[in-house]
Structure formats: structure tokens, C-alpha cells
Write a protein that holds these residues in place. Structure first.
Motif, PDB file in Angstrom:
ATOM      1  N   GLU A  12       0.812  -1.208   0.000  1.00 28.33           N
ATOM      2  CA  GLU A  12       0.000   0.000   0.000  1.00 28.33           C
ATOM      3  C   GLU A  12       0.853   1.270   0.000  1.00 28.33           C
ATOM      4  OE1 GLU A  12      -2.495  -2.969   0.224  1.00 28.33           O
ATOM      5  OE2 GLU A  12      -1.396  -2.716   2.098  1.00 28.33           O
ATOM      6  N   SER A  13       0.256   2.325  -0.534  1.00 26.97           N
ATOM      7  CA  SER A  13       0.858   3.657  -0.529  1.00 26.97           C
ATOM      8  C   SER A  13       0.832   4.248   0.885  1.00 26.97           C
ATOM      9  CB  SER A  13       0.060   4.561  -1.475  1.00 26.97           C
ATOM     10  OG  SER A  13       0.161   5.919  -1.108  1.00 26.97           O
ATOM     11  N   PRO A  14       1.765   5.138   1.213  1.00 25.57           N
ATOM     12  CA  PRO A  14       1.723   5.805   2.522  1.00 25.57           C
ATOM     13  C   PRO A  14       0.440   6.598   2.750  1.00 25.57           C
ATOM     14  CG  PRO A  14       3.828   6.195   1.451  1.00 25.57           C
ATOM     15  CD  PRO A  14       2.937   5.548   0.431  1.00 25.57           C
ATOM     16  N   LEU A  15      -0.261   6.909   1.669  1.00 31.32           N
ATOM     17  CA  LEU A  15      -1.488   7.688   1.787  1.00 31.32           C
ATOM     18  C   LEU A  15      -2.711   6.815   2.036  1.00 31.32           C
ATOM     19  CD1 LEU A  15      -0.833  10.178  -1.158  1.00 31.32           C
ATOM     20  CD2 LEU A  15      -0.147  10.365   1.246  1.00 31.32           C
ATOM     21  N   ALA A  28      -1.254  -2.491  10.343  1.00 28.99           N
ATOM     22  CA  ALA A  28      -1.266  -3.557   9.339  1.00 28.99           C
ATOM     23  C   ALA A  28      -0.121  -4.542   9.505  1.00 28.99           C
ATOM     24  CB  ALA A  28      -1.220  -2.944   7.941  1.00 28.99           C
ATOM     25  N   GLY A  29       0.562  -4.507  10.636  1.00 26.74           N
ATOM     26  CA  GLY A  29       1.599  -5.493  10.901  1.00 26.74           C
ATOM     27  C   GLY A  29       2.751  -5.463   9.931  1.00 26.74           C
ATOM     28  N   ALA A  30       3.004  -4.308   9.293  1.00 31.85           N
ATOM     29  CA  ALA A  30       4.050  -4.221   8.278  1.00 31.85           C
ATOM     30  C   ALA A  30       5.412  -4.583   8.859  1.00 31.85           C
ATOM     31  CB  ALA A  30       4.095  -2.821   7.679  1.00 31.85           C
ATOM     32  N   THR A  31       6.172  -5.367   8.095  1.00 32.62           N
ATOM     33  CA  THR A  31       7.549  -5.680   8.471  1.00 32.62           C
ATOM     34  C   THR A  31       8.532  -5.239   7.391  1.00 32.62           C
ATOM     35  OG1 THR A  31       7.578  -7.904   7.464  1.00 32.62           O
ATOM     36  CG2 THR A  31       6.753  -7.717   9.731  1.00 32.62           C
ATOM     37  N   SER A  32       8.021  -4.648   6.281  1.00 29.66           N
ATOM     38  CA  SER A  32       8.914  -4.305   5.175  1.00 29.66           C
ATOM     39  C   SER A  32       8.459  -3.040   4.464  1.00 29.66           C
ATOM     40  CB  SER A  32       8.979  -5.457   4.162  1.00 29.66           C
ATOM     41  OG  SER A  32       7.736  -5.621   3.509  1.00 29.66           O
ATOM     42  N   GLN A  34       5.329   3.975  11.163  1.00 30.72           N
ATOM     43  CA  GLN A  34       4.847   3.470  12.435  1.00 30.72           C
ATOM     44  C   GLN A  34       3.378   3.068  12.344  1.00 30.72           C
ATOM     45  OE1 GLN A  34       6.559   2.711  15.022  1.00 30.72           O
ATOM     46  NE2 GLN A  34       4.866   2.198  16.418  1.00 30.72           N
ATOM     47  N   TYR A  35       2.581   3.857  11.617  1.00 30.17           N
ATOM     48  CA  TYR A  35       1.167   3.546  11.424  1.00 30.17           C
ATOM     49  C   TYR A  35       1.017   2.204  10.709  1.00 30.17           C
ATOM     50  CZ  TYR A  35      -3.695   4.237   9.881  1.00 30.17           C
ATOM     51  OH  TYR A  35      -5.042   4.097   9.649  1.00 30.17           O
ATOM     52  N   PHE A  36       1.808   1.967   9.673  1.00 31.73           N
ATOM     53  CA  PHE A  36       1.746   0.699   8.945  1.00 31.73           C
ATOM     54  C   PHE A  36       2.137  -0.464   9.853  1.00 31.73           C
ATOM     55  CE2 PHE A  36       0.851   2.962   5.249  1.00 31.73           C
ATOM     56  CZ  PHE A  36       0.784   2.148   4.134  1.00 31.73           C
ATOM     57  N   ARG A  37       3.106  -0.265  10.717  1.00 24.19           N
ATOM     58  CA  ARG A  37       3.510  -1.334  11.632  1.00 24.19           C
ATOM     59  C   ARG A  37       2.388  -1.653  12.611  1.00 24.19           C
ATOM     60  NH1 ARG A  37       8.470   0.407  14.733  1.00 24.19           N
ATOM     61  NH2 ARG A  37       8.554  -1.772  15.356  1.00 24.19           N
TER      62      ARG A  37
END
Length: 472
Positions: free
Chosen positions: A171-174, A245-249, A239-242
């Protein structure tokens, strides 16, 4: 010619009998391992909403640029395949008619990876045992359309049937990540995480770049008129993605691997230039390079794994881009430098064990000359698998042959399916497992590898290396 679709149990294994027997033996131990899909482009809404897929054409043809490019190369207009236009002008909307065009031309895919993936989906997922032809087109369409209405073909059911352990979307940062939030609240046990793709706000040549920066400032509350505020906004979104959405990359689709290591003053001055626009091509490339290094710095701090995907001249066909937009099968590989381009980033962070940068390429000439030696030395670097145009039996074999002698196996990261085509995921992983088992079998047959070590490596390549590298 037989009219039966048959996936041979020994497909893709070596033809030498003794080596083939070893490959069979290795494969039986990894064939049914869970799928770790650490980078891809499936839609999180599929899993969040869990609604039926629409129809055969919308599932297999309209979203798949591998299908587009082959059919278009034979003079079949994208309009006739139902590909939406930017200005909304008319295209074919009869999905059965679109499917018939595909079926009439299915022979064009003979010998390609798409043939393997599609045949696997037709036979293994939908249980169809006849070839797709003009004559069988309507039977295919009706069979698939009926199946898609059944509960066992809903996205979550297919996820479980495919034995997927974790899948990453991009996903995009937006993006507000609403679908990931909905998933986390659903109680479903499937694991769908996001990858942070900052291209819309770090590439000055990306469409609507300035508006994207304004939106980035709005959703983060940061003052993006300054370089420090802009960096703070990006850290906020990471940080929001982590958290959500559990982002690791992270994932970076720059045209080149160029990096920069400018002083704070020079970086801030360059940001001022790209903010005020219009920006020169040279300044845009320098800024992208600086932002790769800034992203590496942030990854050292927050632990997100970086993926760099350079080497594509994207949307090379200007006529298609103008009419249909991005990602319509017109991306072309080009030569890519890594040794010189990555040096500014590596000078700063290449020796830091807290950083993991996974490198991909569309330029196979760089495997042995540049990528394997780099990953075989710098602690921060790992090699991504054969990717995109080279996600094929021959491409995976060439990759293993060229990188293993210098980088070994443990400086690689297993397999990424990197696809929008959800139903192709088990087929793609199966191809990679078969080819890797064949490669290991040859090493065993040549007495270069012990069979016990080959078993362990087969498991690592099929499952553990991806899970470990992506912190999943």
C-alpha cells in the motif's frame, strides 16, 4: 493431440533419471509446507470483505498484465479485453466475449510461465481436465463462474485451502489501511500484513507528487514544507503501517538503484527544489537516491526490512500509458548498476547488522558480477529471488546457478510470488520448490552436497528463509 489437461507429477524436475529421483525425494518433503508470501499485490479488501470474485474474465484476464502483454503483442487491442481507459471511453464489457478471445488465443502462452500458472489454477483449483480452446471456452466460463459462487471459493477459504501462512499486500503511505483494520477486527485467523510503498511521496516524477505531499502532511499533521517535517511525516506513516497492518517491510520501485548521502543542508535544499517544481530529471533522480538512504536510516531505527526493485523502464509504450494508465504490460527490463549506485548507502549503513536490504533485479547480467558479490560481503544485504520477467523455471535456475557460488543460499531470501493474480500463488510457489529441489538434486548427484544438507536447504528455500528475512 489429446484434449486433456495433465500436470505431470515430474514436471520441471531434471531429465537425468538419477537426479530426477533425488529431486522427487526432496520435493515430497517440502511440497506441502505452508506458503509464506512476503511481498505481493493482492487486494486486502478481498480478505476483509470476503465477497465472491466477480467472473472468470475479471479474475484471470482484466487485472493480469502478463496476459495483457502477450495478447497485445499479437495485435489484440486492450479495449477488446475490457481494460478500462483513463478517460472512460468505451471498452468491451461482455465478460463472456472477453473470455472467448482469451480462449481462442490461449495457445500463445505455450512454453511460458503463465501457461504453467494458468494450467495449475484450471486443473488444481477448479478441477477442469480439458484444454482451454475456442470450442471449450463457454464450458470453462460456466464452470468457473458457478464455482465462484460457492463458499469454498471465497477469498478466505482459498487462502486456507492454499495453505497460506502469511501474505503481504502493498500500500501507498497515503492509504488509510481500512481493510487491514477491518481484518484485524474480524476474528479471522488468516494473517494479512502490509508493505510500505513510499514511491508516491518520494519520487518527484510520480503523478500528482505535490498533491501527494500535501495529503501526507494533512494525514500526519506534520509540516511537510520543511525537509525535517517531511521526514517526520514518513516516520509517522511507517509506524502507522507497523501498528495497524503489521508491516515488516518497505518496498521501493525506483527505476535505478542510485543512492545518495547528502549533507542535511544539501538534502533540505534539494527538497525545497522538488517542492517548488517543476523539477529536472537530474534533481528527481538525486532526490530518489537520497530518499533510499533516508529510508535505510529509518529502517535501522524501526526494523522494517527494505526491498529495492530497480531496473524497469515502466510504461514504455507511451500510447498505452496515455490511454490506459500504469501497469498494462509495457514495462521493459533495462541494464542496472548496483556496485556504484549503492555505495553511498552502503558506506553509511552497509555494515550495520540492524539493517536488511533485499535487492532485486531485472538485469540478469548483474547476478554474478555485482549482486552475489555484494550480498556475499555486506551484512546489510540479501538477494531477492528471480523476479517478474525471470519468475520462470529457466529464470529461477539461472538465478541459483549464478548467485550460489558467491552468495551461498543463506544470503538469499527464498521465494516471493509478487503477484496480483491470487489464484496463481500456489502454482508459483510450487514451481519454485520444484526448480530448487532439482538444483539441490544436481549438487547431491555431483557429490557437492550431502543429502541431509539438501533436505535442510529445501526446507529453508521453500519456507524458512523468507519467513526469517522478512521478520514474519
Amino acid at each position: 493431440m489429446t484434449n486433456t489437461f495433465l500436470l505431470h507429477p515430474d514436471r520441471l524436475f531434471p531429465d537425468a533419471p538419477a537426479t530426477r529421483e533425488i529431486a522427487r525425494h526432496l520435493y515430497t518433503h517440502v511440497a506441502n509446507l505452508p506458503i509464506v508470501s512476503p511481498h505481493g499485490h493482492t487486494e486486502p479488501s478481498w480478505f476483509a470483505d470476503n465477497q465472491p470474485f466477480g467472473d472468470p474474465a475479471s479474475l484471470f484476464i482484466i487485472p493480469d498484465h502478463y496476459v495483457h502483454r502477450m495478447l497485445y503483442s499479437q495485435g489484440i487491442p486492450l479495449e477488446s479485453l475490457g481494460i478500462p481507459t483513463i478517460d472512460g471511453t468505451a471498452v468491451e464489457t461482455d465478460k463472456r466475449k472477453i473470455w472467448r478471445i482469451f480462449a481462442q488465443n490461449f495457445h500463445l502462452f505455450r512454453g511460458t510461465p503463465s501457461w504453467i500458472w494458468l494450467a495449475h489454477a484450471f486443473t488444481e483449483v477448479f478441477g477442469i481436465d480439458e484444454r482451454l480452446t475456442a470450442e471449450s471456452a463457454d464450458r470453462y466460463y460456466d464452470h468457473i463462474a458457478e464455482a465462484l459462487e460457492r463458499p469454498e471459493f471465497l477469498p478466505r477459504a482459498l487462502y486456507e485451502r492454499f495453505n497460506i501462512e502469511v501474505i503481504a499486500t502493498t500500500e501507498s503511505p497515503l492509504d488509510d489501511l481500512r481493510h487491514h483494520r477491518k481484518l484485524s477486527q474480524s476474528g479471522w485467523k488468516g494473517r494479512v500484513v502490509s508493505a510500505f510503498r513510499p514511491d508516491p511521496v518520494v519520487d518527484p516524477e510520480f503523478p500528482n507528487f505535490i498533491k501527494n505531499l500535501e495529503e501526507l502532511g494533512r494525514i500526519t499533521g506534520a509540516d511537510v514544507s520543511t525537509f525535517s517535517g517531511y521526514l517526520a511525516a514518513l516516520q509517522n506513516r511507517r509506524q502507522y503501517f507497523r501498528e495497524v497492518a503489521g508491516a515488516t517491510s518497505t518496498d521501493h520501485g525506483h527505476a535505478t538503484a542510485r543512492t545518495e548521502n547528502l549533507s542535511e543542508e544539501d538534502a533540505a535544499a534539494l527538497y525545497g527544489k522538488v517542492m517548488s517544481g517543476p523539477v529536472s530529471a537530474a534533481d528527481a533522480e538525486t532526490f530518489r537516491g537520497q530518499m533510499l538512504t533516508e529510508m535505510a536510516r529509518m529502517s535501522v531505527e524501526d526494523g522494517l526490512v527494505m526491498q529495492i526493485h530497480p531496473g524497469a523502464w515502466r510504461d514504455h509504450n507511451q500510447r498505452i500509458f496515455a490511454r490506459f494508465g500504469k501497469d498494462k504490460g509495457a514495462d521493459i527490463p533495462k541494464a542496472t548498476d548496483y556496485v556504484g549506485s549503492l555505495k553511498p548507502l552502503l558506506d553509511r549503513f552497509g555494515n550495520n547488522p540492524r539493517l536488511t536490504v533485499i535487492l532485486f533485479t531485472l538485469d540478469e547480467t548483474s547476478y554474478a558480477r555485482e549482486l552475489a558479490p555484494l550480498a556475499g560481503h555486506y551484512p546489510a544485504l540479501k538477494l531477492g529471488p528471480a523476479w517478474w520477467f525471470h519468475d520462470s523455471p529457466e529464470g529461477i535456475r539461472r538465478y541459483r546457478e549464478q548467485v550460489t557460488e558467491t552468495a551461498g543460499f543463506y544470503n538469499t531470501v527464498g521465494f516471493n510470488d509478487d503477484t496480483r493474480a491470487f489464484l496463481s500463488i500456489p502454482a508459483r510457489h510450487d514451481v519454485a520448490r520444484r526448480i530448487d529441489c532439482g538444483f539441490l538434486a544436481r549438487l547431491v548427484a555431483e557429490h557437492r552436497l550431502d543429502i541431509d544438507d539438501a533436505h535442510e536447504l529445501a526446507w529453508e528455500l521453500a519456507y524458512n528463509l523468507a519467513k526469517t528475512a522478512y521478520k514474519l
